[in-house]
Design an enzyme around this catalytic site. Structure first.
Site: not given
Lengths: 681, 611
Positions: B182-183, B523
């Site tokens: 995809g990307g 994160y």
């Protein structure tokens, strides 16, 4: 008249006897689908304007806001042109005028009360689509009058723009429920979408039912026409998309003893175009008709087709398929379009089954047979009566409804001949039936508007009564084509296996597929049913359970052959002309018209009786071209919206051969009159 | 004999549907078909965006982000010097894309079929190299050092679902490997070719050319897109209609709808719009055995196991996602940023926890630890967090009156979306809760800058690599009660491991990026300056593993997290997945080897021997 027909006809009541006063009679109509509050015509329009489908489309095609605004305005204009209204006063006024006309023109307007009452009793939950047969402008008015008289809501009626153009009349019709559709809007995507959305709302939102003519236009030849599926698929789309739970289709059969437009049709068939509808012309035509007697009309609602049952049984339609995406982004798939085509054919068949056969239909067939076999001089009134009785037996044996008053046969026949005295006349019971030569002068007709050639007066004067007479044979062909094909296949054969017979009949059906609307899906049913009927009528014998032979003593053989003969002759003549005159070039339909009519005119003037004047009819020529293209005998190419054809050489010669062979099997000559050679030749 | 796989494959969807072609909208993508024209070949993002140095001043180039290309990042050099002991110099020569590429292994039968179906394709080296990797540290390191030995052989650009069906059919007939692409923004090694695969031809199925909006239903707030549509294109198209899907992973400039589905992506604004699994209504996946799709679009059904969930997160191992029907929302009339300052990480986490408990989260709420706060300061163009007069007063208030320690404070960024009254009410409530935890509002500008930072920060890793710093992010989700501990423990382990390895310059920082009823997503950024002699990427991974990693919140599994898949879904779960794999892809055409560790993989040789 047999008991079966009599029993059936008992339910018909003469509307004219009711003496309904359209201005005063209370009108509290029952609607097909009962809603909490009745939707108004303005709301129908509004919903179209607000529809997501159209608005998404506008977003997509508009360059900017201004452009979009322009398109919305255009949309409003078109919608005003399309939309119906509902004005009771106009309905009453038009109804009064029409009922006066009906009283003047017709001896009786017979309505099947049982069928209309049972239809009314089923109203409440499903939207209804009325699909009448279309043989006359009167169909559409008649339907509205019948609805009014029986307190059924007059449906929204999809009408052609030709009416719209008639000053005053168009607007008056609009107020009685007519909405207008441009013809040939295939290329105008915007219009097409708008109209489709309007149909969508008429079906899903409105409550009054929808009426249109599935044959698309009045059948000039009085045969059934191939059903058009455009409007039908628009109307059925909400059903396929699962937006409505069910839908009721009501075919309607309207049979005329004499159609209003009889002579106009004859001219049109011969290539003289109909005058453009104008208000003035309309009133002129009405005044011309005033002293005429057009006899009887039979009006019948056929057994409704309920789509859930119809598709549930036949095709196991899975509407769930459309549930996974919004219906407005989907279109119907080829399988579904096929189902719609089949439904269209079923509707036409149902209409045909309920078309009432009247005495003049039988007389026309009898006169043709006598002419072809050279016996017309012996066709006295007594002989005619005898033959009529024979034919009633034949038609009823084939399943048709025959409305002949056998108890007063003489009166019945005399009356109907009087009504059709422009075609046939008889002086007394012992004298014979005579066709009346026409006496027209077409010298001042604008030749540039003709579709074919300017036929000379002599040929016209022959052709007009012959074609007129054929218009009364044609409605009976629904019953006679299959038996004729069977006999044609059995001629010169001793016995033949049923399987081979079916195959031969299948080939004939293929040739005349468009002429007689012979839907391939029905070929098995038609064949088997007809075979059984013909055995019962002792036209055929089963030699054993697999083979069949013709009963050469049957009195119906020549009659059945004579019914199909004009078409075989016509197809032979035209395909011969195409083969001989148009090889090595690209041609259009009009080239065929001209070549065929030129050839036929010459042949008719020779007086040999080898060509049937019905061959001059452009209708059959068009249908033949269509058939030839489908079968690959002609190659078609579209240039500037006009079809251009070339001959597929080897094949067409074999086609001509087949027809030649068929034609030579027919022991007929087509001498209606002694031809006077025009002096100019 | 198993008849399932010997029967001719049936690719027809059982329910043919005709879409109104006029309502389909073509989308002009920002990303060109030949990605190399616009995108960086050996790093993140656009070629024209990134950090560069002129006259000893660091700038961020281009005008794609709201960070001025003309104003130098005044504090950046100082920050780098302090944290990594490195002087940023003017010269940073950009590496050039290689001109030599491994020869493609072409499966002729397949290639002929592709040509017969007229499917757009390329065997050009650049096209192949561009699609042989994602964005992991290892990927970029391998690219820069020419270490990719196995790259795809053929790149295909199908333009619609039907072409994909044909490709998958051909792939099964000719026995090639298909890797949907995809990307290319994955950080899990998901599209990286199996480096030991030399038997079969590896084909990249690039979805970028199937990116149309098939329809839009404003009334039901539904839209159907082809899977290759890029996030920013999708939002642009919807915004024009006054709508939004609201799915904004940090990669959304480049990543695609199909990729989101295949990896179970999460967006920054999930509190308002939901994660991808909440947004997807229907999805079409072409497998080797046919098309898997739910045939109903009802908002909710009680209908056995939901097979959408087999597609979501399948990471290209079971088939190719071709079309996705998603929910959309009206564009919010008000979009407002905000920020909160807390005395320390603990109070910040407590505040977030209470906000989650009250279920009053704004569209996004993110808490940065002090290291990240400081790093953010380093990326300011002029002045810092406290540059304006008013802000200076705030600093004074913070440090003097409130007694905040600048070395300890943490900052939460906020994004509100909705009707004005709703946003006002929500904002008031958040500030009130923050107050109870010792925090207070630090203004909208700081909030907004925080979010810009999200997009810019992705480019730093590439600059860092130039200076011998390896850096990457990793993330996970955790129950509330373990949230603070996780942050502390990960940092502690990394500290220990670095010291053990003699690594002097390193940075470990964390951020709580998503909140849920039961926990949060944390994160981490970790980077260190390496000694060129070592294998820095390996060291990095070693240290990351020492932090006792687990399965991720939104990055997916791919190859690099496959070792934690089994413990996350149980042994039986793995065998259930394997059964699905055998059922949907019996010839292992979709052999990108994601999700399972090599020793757990299905033995397809044994399966085909049995047939």
């Amino acid at each position: 008249m047999s008991e079966k027909s009599q029993e059936y006809l008992k339910d018909y009541k003469n509307l004219l006897d009711k003496n309904i006063n359209f201005m005063l009679q209370p009108y509290n109509p029952i609607v097909p689908i009962k809603k909490g509050r009745r939707p108004t015509p303005a709301e129908v329009k509004l919903r179209v304007l607000q529809s997501q489908k159209l608005n998404r489309y506008l977003d997509d095609v508009s360059k900017n806001k201004e452009d979009r605004q322009k398109k919305v305005f255009e949309m409003l204009q078109i919608l005003t042109e399309i939309a119906f209204q509902r004005k009771i006063l106009v309905i009453r006024t038009l109804g009064s005028v029409l009922s006066k006309l009906l009283n003047q023109l017709y001896t009786s307007v017979l309505i099947n009360e049982r069928s209309i009452n049972s239809l009314k009793a089923s109203f409440g939950n499903q939207q209804v689509i009325y699909l009448p047969s279309h043989r006359s402008y009167a169909d559409f008015m008649l339907m509205s009058v019948v609805c009014f008289c029986y307190n059924v809501e007059i449906p929204a009626i999809a009408a052609g723009m030709d009416f719209h153009g008639m000053m005053g009349i168009g607007e008056a019709l609009r107020k009685t429920g007519a909405f207008f559709m441009r013809r040939k809007f295939g290329e105008n995507d915007f219009y097409w979408r708008l109209f489709r959305e309007y149909m969508h709302e008429v079906i899903t939102f409105n409550d009054q039912g929808l009426e249109f003519f599935i044959e698309g236009t009045r059948s000039r030849s009085c045969k059934a026409l191939t059903p058009k599926t455009g409007l039908l698929s628009m109307a059925l789309e909400p059903y396929f998309m699962g937006e409505i739970h069910n839908l009721k289709i009501v075919p309607i059969s309207i049979s005329y003893e004499k159609p209003l437009e009889e002579q106009l049709f004859v001219y049109e068939l011969l290539g003289i175009p109909k005058p453009k509808e104008s208000t003035l012309g309309f009133f002129k035509a009405i005044t011309n008709l005033k002293n005429q007697n057009l006899g009887k009309i039979y009006f019948d609602f056929c057994e409704p087709i309920t789509l859930n049952e119809y598709y549930g049984e036949k095709s196991k339609l899975n509407r769930f398929a459309h549930a996974s995406e919004p219906s407005f982004v989907q279109t119907l798939d080829p399988y579904e379009l096929n189902l719609i085509t089949e439904l269209g054919h079923d509707v036409v068949r149902k209409q045909q089954e309920k078309i009432v056969i009247m005495s003049f239909n039988l007389i026309a067939l009898i006169y043709n047979e006598a002419t072809f076999t050279g016996n017309v001089k012996n066709l006295t009134f007594w002989e005619l009566e005898r033959k009529v009785l024979e034919l009633i037996h034949l038609f009823e044996g084939l399943g048709a409804i025959v409305a002949v008053d056998t108890k007063n046969l003489e009166k019945d026949i005399k009356e109907t001949i009087l009504i059709h005295q422009n075609i046939l006349q008889v002086k007394g019971s012992n004298s014979n039936l005579k066709m009346i030569r026409s006496n027209v002068d077409l010298s001042n007709i604008n030749a540039s508007k003709l579709k074919g050639i300017a036929l000379c007066d002599e040929v016209m004067n022959v052709a007009i009564p012959v074609v007129s007479l054929q218009l009364y044979c044609n409605p009976t062909l629904f019953w006679l084509v299959e038996p004729s094909f069977i006999i044609l296949s059995l001629l010169e054969e001793n016995e033949i296996s049923i399987k081979d017979l079916k195959e031969n009949v299948g080939k004939l059906r293929q040739i005349f597929i468009h002429e007689f609307v012979l839907y391939p899906g029905f070929s098995d049913d038609d064949f088997n049913q007809t075979l059984d009927n013909m055995i019962s009528l002792e036209i055929l014998h089963k030699t054993n359970h697999e083979t069949i032979e013709l009963n050469s003593n049957s009195k119906y053989i020549n009659l059945l052959l004579s019914a199909i003969a004009p078409f075989i002759n016509s197809y032979l003549n035209t395909s011969r002309v195409i083969f001989k005159n148009l090889q090595d070039k690209t041609f259009v339909e009009k080239d065929v018209f001209i070549a065929a009519q030129t050839y036929l005119e010459e042949e008719i003037l020779k007086g040999l009786g080898n060509v049937h004047p019905y061959s001059l009819c452009l209708d059959s020529i068009s249908l033949l071209i269509f058939s030839l293209c489908n079968a690959g005998f002609l190659l078609k190419q579209k240039k500037d919206c006009v079809n251009h054809y070339t001959i597929n050489f080897d094949n067409l010669s074999s086609f001509v051969e087949i027809l030649d062979n068929l034609n030579s099997k027919l022991p007929f000559e087509y001498n209606y009159f002694d031809v006077k050679k025009p002096s100019k030749l | 004999m198993s008849d399932a796989s010997t029967k001719s494959v049936n690719f027809d969807t059982n329910m043919p549907k005709n879409l109104d072609q006029k309502l389909i909208r073509n989308v002009q993508s920002v990303i060109p078909k030949r990605r190399q024209q616009l995108l960086q070949w050996d790093g993140w993002g656009y070629k024209d965006s990134g950090f560069y140095t002129v006259a000893e001043k660091v700038y961020f180039s281009g005008d794609r982000y709201p960070i001025s290309a003309k104003a130098p990042l005044v504090a950046f050099r100082e920050w780098v010097r302090t944290n990594f002991g490195i002087e940023i110099v003017d010269d940073s020569t950009k590496s050039k894309m290689p001109t030599k590429f491994p020869d493609p292994i072409i499966n002729e039968e397949f290639f002929e079929g592709i040509k017969k179906y007229r499917i757009d394709h390329s065997i050009h080296g650049e096209d192949r190299l561009f699609r042989c990797h994602g964005q992991t540290l290892a990927d970029i390191h391998n690219l820069r050092n020419g270490k990719f030995t196995r790259i795809p052989d053929i790149v295909l650009w199908p333009v619609n679902h039907d072409e994909v069906v044909n490709i998958v059919k051909l792939a099964n007939e000719a026995n090639v490997i298909l890797i949907p692409f995809g990307g290319g923004t994955n950080v899990t090694g998901a599209v990286t070719c199996p480096q030991d695969e030399y038997e079969r031809c590896i084909v990249i199925l690039d979805t970028s050319q199937m990116n149309r909006m098939l329809w839009l239903d404003k009334e039901n707030l539904l839209a159907c897109f082809e899977s290759g549509i890029v996030g920013q294109d999708l939002e642009r198209v919807l915004n024009k209609e006054g709508l939004t899907m609201g799915h904004e992973p940090d990669s959304y400039e480049f990543s695609t709808l199909g990729g989101w589905v295949a990896t179970r992506a999460s967006g920054m604004k999930k509190n308002v719009y939901g994660n991808i699994e909440d947004l997807v209504v229907r999805v079409k996946m072409v497998t080797s055995k046919g098309v898997l799709e739910r045939n109903i679009s009802a908002p909710r059904v009680s209908c056995g196991p939901d097979f959408n969930q087999i597609i979501l997160g399948s990471e290209g191992t079971l088939g190719v996602v071709t079309e996705v029907m998603v929910k959309v929302r009206p564009l919010p009339p008000v979009k407002r940023y905000g920020s909160l300052v807390f005395p320390d990480l603990s109070s910040g986490i407590k505040c977030l926890r209470e906000i989650a408990k009250r279920r009053c989260q704004p569209a996004s709420i993110r808490l940065m630890d002090n290291e990240q706060f400081a790093f953010g300061q380093a990326l300011k163009t002029e002045g810092g967090f406290f540059s304006h007069i008013g802000e200076k007063l705030k600093k004074f208030a913070l440090t003097t009156i409130k007694g905040f320690d600048l070395e300890k404070l943490t900052v939460a960024t906020l994004l509100f979306e909705g009707e004005k009254e709703d946003v006002d009410r929500q904002e008031k409530l958040i500030f009130e809760i923050a107050g109870r935890h010792g925090g207070f509002s630090a203004g909208a500008t700081n909030g907004q800058k925080g979010y810009v930072l999200t997009f810019v920060i992705a480019y730093i890793r590439d600059l860092a690599l130039d200076y011998g710093i390896v850096a990457e992010s990793f993330e996970t989700s955790v129950p509330w009660d373990k949230c603070e501990k996780l942050c502390y423990n990960v940092k502690a382990v990394v500290n220990e491991e670095c010291i053990k390895r003699g690594i002097r310059f390193f940075l470990i920082s964390c951020r709580v990026t998503q909140t849920y009823d039961a926990g949060a997503c944390v994160y981490f950024y970790f980077g260190f300056r390496h000694n060129l002699k070592d294998d820095p990427v390996h060291t990095y991974e070693e240290i990351e593993n020492k932090a006792r990693g687990s399965i991720s919140h939104h990055h997916g599994v791919g190859k690099i997290r496959a070792k934690w898949y089994k413990q996350s879904v149980s042994n039986l779960g793995v065998s259930l997945y394997k059964s699905a794999k055998i059922e949907l892809d019996p010839k292992n055409v979709f052999a990108n080897r994601n999700l399972l560790e090599p020793e757990d993989e299905v033995d397809f040789k044994q399966i085909s021997a049995k047939l």
